[in-house]
Motif scaffolding. Structure first.
Motif, mmCIF file in Angstrom:
data_model
loop_
_atom_site.group_PDB
_atom_site.id
_atom_site.type_symbol
_atom_site.label_atom_id
_atom_site.label_comp_id
_atom_site.label_asym_id
_atom_site.label_seq_id
_atom_site.Cartn_x
_atom_site.Cartn_y
_atom_site.Cartn_z
ATOM 1 N N THR A 207 0.839 -1.207 0.000
ATOM 2 C CA THR A 207 0.000 0.000 0.000
ATOM 3 C C THR A 207 0.876 1.260 0.000
ATOM 4 O O THR A 207 0.555 2.229 -0.679
ATOM 5 C CB THR A 207 -0.964 0.021 1.205
ATOM 6 O OG1 THR A 207 -0.235 -0.302 2.382
ATOM 7 C CG2 THR A 207 -2.097 -0.956 1.036
ATOM 8 N N GLU A 208 1.977 1.201 0.719
ATOM 9 C CA GLU A 208 2.874 2.363 0.738
ATOM 10 C C GLU A 208 3.410 2.658 -0.662
ATOM 11 O O GLU A 208 3.436 3.807 -1.100
ATOM 12 C CB GLU A 208 4.061 2.078 1.659
ATOM 13 C CG GLU A 208 4.057 2.918 2.925
ATOM 14 C CD GLU A 208 5.101 2.427 3.908
ATOM 15 O OE1 GLU A 208 6.275 2.355 3.495
ATOM 16 O OE2 GLU A 208 4.732 2.088 5.048
ATOM 17 N N GLN A 209 3.817 1.582 -1.328
ATOM 18 C CA GLN A 209 4.362 1.760 -2.682
ATOM 19 C C GLN A 209 3.320 2.336 -3.625
ATOM 20 O O GLN A 209 3.605 3.210 -4.437
ATOM 21 C CB GLN A 209 4.828 0.417 -3.235
ATOM 22 C CG GLN A 209 6.250 0.101 -2.838
ATOM 23 C CD GLN A 209 6.650 -1.287 -3.294
ATOM 24 O OE1 GLN A 209 6.134 -1.785 -4.288
ATOM 25 N NE2 GLN A 209 7.544 -1.907 -2.556
ATOM 26 N N ALA A 210 2.088 1.832 -3.497
ATOM 27 C CA ALA A 210 1.023 2.314 -4.383
ATOM 28 C C ALA A 210 0.704 3.771 -4.058
ATOM 29 O O ALA A 210 0.498 4.590 -4.967
ATOM 30 C CB ALA A 210 -0.217 1.446 -4.240
ATOM 31 N N GLN A 211 0.693 4.100 -2.750
ATOM 32 C CA GLN A 211 0.392 5.481 -2.341
ATOM 33 C C GLN A 211 1.408 6.459 -2.938
ATOM 34 O O GLN A 211 1.061 7.571 -3.321
ATOM 35 C CB GLN A 211 0.380 5.577 -0.806
ATOM 36 C CG GLN A 211 0.012 6.949 -0.273
ATOM 37 C CD GLN A 211 -1.434 7.343 -0.578
ATOM 38 O OE1 GLN A 211 -2.371 6.849 0.024
ATOM 39 N NE2 GLN A 211 -1.626 8.221 -1.563
ATOM 40 N N ALA A 212 2.647 5.990 -3.047
ATOM 41 C CA ALA A 212 3.708 6.864 -3.560
ATOM 42 C C ALA A 212 3.485 7.244 -5.023
ATOM 43 O O ALA A 212 4.094 8.194 -5.519
ATOM 44 C CB ALA A 212 5.057 6.180 -3.404
ATOM 45 N N GLY A 242 0.026 -5.175 -5.550
ATOM 46 C CA GLY A 242 0.426 -3.943 -6.225
ATOM 47 C C GLY A 242 -0.403 -3.717 -7.481
ATOM 48 O O GLY A 242 -0.914 -2.620 -7.718
ATOM 49 N N ASN A 243 -0.574 -4.773 -8.268
ATOM 50 C CA ASN A 243 -1.368 -4.677 -9.498
ATOM 51 C C ASN A 243 -2.793 -4.204 -9.215
ATOM 52 O O ASN A 243 -3.317 -3.334 -9.897
ATOM 53 C CB ASN A 243 -1.489 -6.059 -10.164
ATOM 54 C CG ASN A 243 -0.196 -6.480 -10.843
ATOM 55 O OD1 ASN A 243 0.667 -5.664 -11.092
ATOM 56 N ND2 ASN A 243 -0.084 -7.777 -11.125
ATOM 57 N N LEU A 244 -3.410 -4.825 -8.205
ATOM 58 C CA LEU A 244 -4.808 -4.501 -7.918
ATOM 59 C C LEU A 244 -4.931 -3.073 -7.388
ATOM 60 O O LEU A 244 -5.873 -2.351 -7.724
ATOM 61 C CB LEU A 244 -5.395 -5.502 -6.920
ATOM 62 C CG LEU A 244 -5.468 -6.951 -7.424
ATOM 63 C CD1 LEU A 244 -5.965 -7.876 -6.332
ATOM 64 C CD2 LEU A 244 -6.378 -7.044 -8.654
ATOM 65 N N LEU A 245 -3.953 -2.664 -6.583
ATOM 66 C CA LEU A 245 -3.978 -1.290 -6.064
ATOM 67 C C LEU A 245 -3.781 -0.294 -7.203
ATOM 68 O O LEU A 245 -4.497 0.712 -7.288
ATOM 69 C CB LEU A 245 -2.873 -1.113 -5.008
ATOM 70 C CG LEU A 245 -3.162 -1.784 -3.658
ATOM 71 C CD1 LEU A 245 -1.899 -1.904 -2.825
ATOM 72 C CD2 LEU A 245 -4.227 -0.993 -2.903
ATOM 73 N N LEU A 246 -2.840 -0.588 -8.102
ATOM 74 C CA LEU A 246 -2.596 0.329 -9.226
ATOM 75 C C LEU A 246 -3.808 0.401 -10.147
ATOM 76 O O LEU A 246 -4.122 1.456 -10.682
ATOM 77 C CB LEU A 246 -1.345 -0.092 -10.008
ATOM 78 C CG LEU A 246 -0.013 0.117 -9.277
ATOM 79 C CD1 LEU A 246 1.154 -0.350 -10.137
ATOM 80 C CD2 LEU A 246 0.187 1.582 -8.875
ATOM 81 N N ASN A 247 -4.500 -0.727 -10.315
ATOM 82 C CA ASN A 247 -5.730 -0.699 -11.116
ATOM 83 C C ASN A 247 -6.793 0.162 -10.433
ATOM 84 O O ASN A 247 -7.491 0.937 -11.082
ATOM 85 C CB ASN A 247 -6.287 -2.112 -11.306
ATOM 86 C CG ASN A 247 -5.766 -2.747 -12.581
ATOM 87 O OD1 ASN A 247 -5.010 -2.134 -13.315
ATOM 88 N ND2 ASN A 247 -6.171 -3.982 -12.833
ATOM 89 N N GLY A 248 -6.912 0.012 -9.109
ATOM 90 C CA GLY A 248 -7.876 0.816 -8.341
ATOM 91 C C GLY A 248 -7.597 2.301 -8.564
ATOM 92 O O GLY A 248 -8.510 3.115 -8.737
ATOM 93 N N ILE A 249 -6.315 2.648 -8.599
ATOM 94 C CA ILE A 249 -5.911 4.046 -8.809
ATOM 95 C C ILE A 249 -6.177 4.459 -10.259
ATOM 96 O O ILE A 249 -6.750 5.507 -10.535
ATOM 97 C CB ILE A 249 -4.399 4.204 -8.475
ATOM 98 C CG1 ILE A 249 -4.191 4.018 -6.963
ATOM 99 C CG2 ILE A 249 -3.868 5.536 -8.952
ATOM 100 C CD1 ILE A 249 -2.734 3.826 -6.550
ATOM 101 N N LYS A 250 -5.788 3.560 -11.161
ATOM 102 C CA LYS A 250 -5.904 3.866 -12.588
ATOM 103 C C LYS A 250 -7.350 4.056 -13.028
ATOM 104 O O LYS A 250 -7.658 4.894 -13.870
ATOM 105 C CB LYS A 250 -5.260 2.700 -13.346
ATOM 106 C CG LYS A 250 -5.329 2.725 -14.840
ATOM 107 C CD LYS A 250 -4.336 1.688 -15.378
ATOM 108 C CE LYS A 250 -4.832 0.966 -16.589
ATOM 109 N NZ LYS A 250 -3.931 -0.123 -16.982
ATOM 110 N N TYR A 251 -8.246 3.227 -12.477
ATOM 111 C CA TYR A 251 -9.638 3.276 -12.940
ATOM 112 C C TYR A 251 -10.538 4.125 -12.050
ATOM 113 O O TYR A 251 -11.747 3.976 -12.055
ATOM 114 C CB TYR A 251 -10.192 1.857 -13.102
ATOM 115 C CG TYR A 251 -9.531 1.147 -14.268
ATOM 116 C CD1 TYR A 251 -9.860 1.499 -15.567
ATOM 117 C CD2 TYR A 251 -8.567 0.175 -14.070
ATOM 118 C CE1 TYR A 251 -9.234 0.890 -16.647
ATOM 119 C CE2 TYR A 251 -7.940 -0.442 -15.145
ATOM 120 C CZ TYR A 251 -8.280 -0.074 -16.429
ATOM 121 O OH TYR A 251 -7.664 -0.675 -17.497
ATOM 122 N N SER A 252 -9.941 5.021 -11.212
ATOM 123 C CA SER A 252 -10.766 5.988 -10.492
ATOM 124 C C SER A 252 -10.057 7.333 -10.555
ATOM 125 O O SER A 252 -8.825 7.391 -10.582
ATOM 126 C CB SER A 252 -10.975 5.539 -9.037
ATOM 127 O OG SER A 252 -9.737 5.374 -8.390
#
Ligand code: ADP
Length: 346
Positions: A207-212, A242-252
């Protein structure tokens, strides 16, 4: 697949190559009665097989007495008013008199349309894949070249151009990683090297990596204070999270991406919920298929190749776990992975 009886026809030797015998499958496929077939010249009774080189092959078997195996030919059949292209694999076996003379030929034709279709589908998929890879690689490369040439022409460092160059290079890097993963996932069973994992640290690091990577989103984590130790391939599970978090970010566009971790006894459940544009209902059954991209991805011009989810799912399944999705257009998506703490031994 239902195994269907092959077509079998015995043909007399002679200029007319009269049908001596035919099995009911011939009548079924061609929609003829036995009378229309028996005792009639082959290419008159079944004109659909004429003109494909079968005449020459038959002549050859009659003349030389050597069997012939494996010519695959399309035959256009008129069935109940509909034209169907059926692919047959033909085998010719000579029938000899006691004297050794060839008296006739048995022609056995097996319907291989399904295999042919599968082969064609695989070929189309391969071509589409190559076209898509070429397309995906082209944009970043054009942009890289453009900005590099701009700096070269101006003979001056340009911070904005350099930033674009780095972003595009990163995109290329991610694409090649995706590609490598697909090829790997397709060619070999996913290799999992299990080892001791502290689930809490793994989730927090991911989560930290994705937040960055984002300022527009807040990644919130809800997790028990202690969790049982796990035995997983830590890198692979971290990659999926990481993939799922980045998708969550990418698609919102922004807002919260919520991670909820629940201890289920034998397994742990990690749900990643975003408040993005959601996945259309008709697309939901397909999003784990390789190269599938739903309307929300294509119309929003979000880049990607539709490989992240299939790879993630395969990795989780290799751990004996499951990856599922719930989504509503306009409300957001929740991807849930359930992982047994210990990979079940097969
Ligand atoms: P990519 O993002 O490269 O297109 P993925 O395999 O990650 O490929 O996802 C497949 C498709 O599933 C996406 O194209 C998109 O339509 C949809 N999708 C995945 N994650 C989300 C999400 N969090 N919200 C909305 N749609 C999503």
């Amino acid at each position: 697949m239902l195994l269907q009886a092959p077509v079998a026809i015995a043909v007399f030797r002679g200029p007319q190559q009269v049908i001596e015998f035919a099995n009911p499958r011939v009548c079924e496929l061609w929609g003829r009665t036995l009378e229309q077939v028996f005792g009639r010249p082959l290419f008159e009774a079944l004109p659909e097989v004429a003109g494909q080189g079968l005449e020459a092959l038959l002549d050859d078997v009659f003349a030389t007495g050597t069997p012939h195996v494996g010519s695959e030919l399309p035959v256009s059949l008129d069935r109940a008013g509909r034209r169907d292209l059926v692919y047959f694999n033909f085998v010719y076996a000579p029938v000899r008199e006691p004297s050794g003379e060839v008296r006739g030929v048995i022609v056995v034709a097996t319907d291989v349309s399904e295999q042919v279709q599968m082969r064609e589908r695989a070929e189309t998929e391969r071509q589409e894949f190559v076209a898509m890879v070429a397309h995906e690689l082209r944009n970043p490369i054009t942009s890289l070249m453009g900005y590099a040439q701009l700096m070269q022409r101006r003979e001056r460092y340009d911070a904005r151009a350099m930033e674009t160059i780095i972003t595009q290079a990163q995109r290329l890097d991610r694409l090649t990683v995706d590609l490598r993963e697909t090829v790997r996932a397709r060619l070999v069973a996913l290799a999992i090297t299990p080892g001791p994992v502290d689930v809490r640290s793994l989730v927090l690091a991911a989560t930290e990596q994705a937040q960055a990577t984002t300022e527009a989103h807040t990644i919130a984590v809800e997790m028990p204070g202690a969790l049982p130790p796990a035995r997983w391939d830590a890198d692979r599970v971290a990659q999926v999270l990481g993939n799922l978090l980045l998708n969550g970010i990418k698609y919102s566009e922004g807002g919260e991406v919520h991670v909820r971790v629940t201890d289920e006894g034998e397994s742990v459940r990690i749900a990643i919920a975003d408040r993005g544009n959601g996945i259309p209902l008709e697309a939901l059954p397909h999003i784990f298929e390789s190269f599938y991209r739903a309307e929300n991805a294509v119309s929003g011009s979000r880049r990607g190749m539709g490989l992240v989810l299939p790879i993630s799912k395969a990795l989780i399944e290799a751990h004996g776990g499951a990856l599922t999705v719930e989504s509503r257009v306009g409300a957001g998506s929740t991807f849930t992975l359930t992982l047994p703490y210990d990979i079940p031994t097969p």
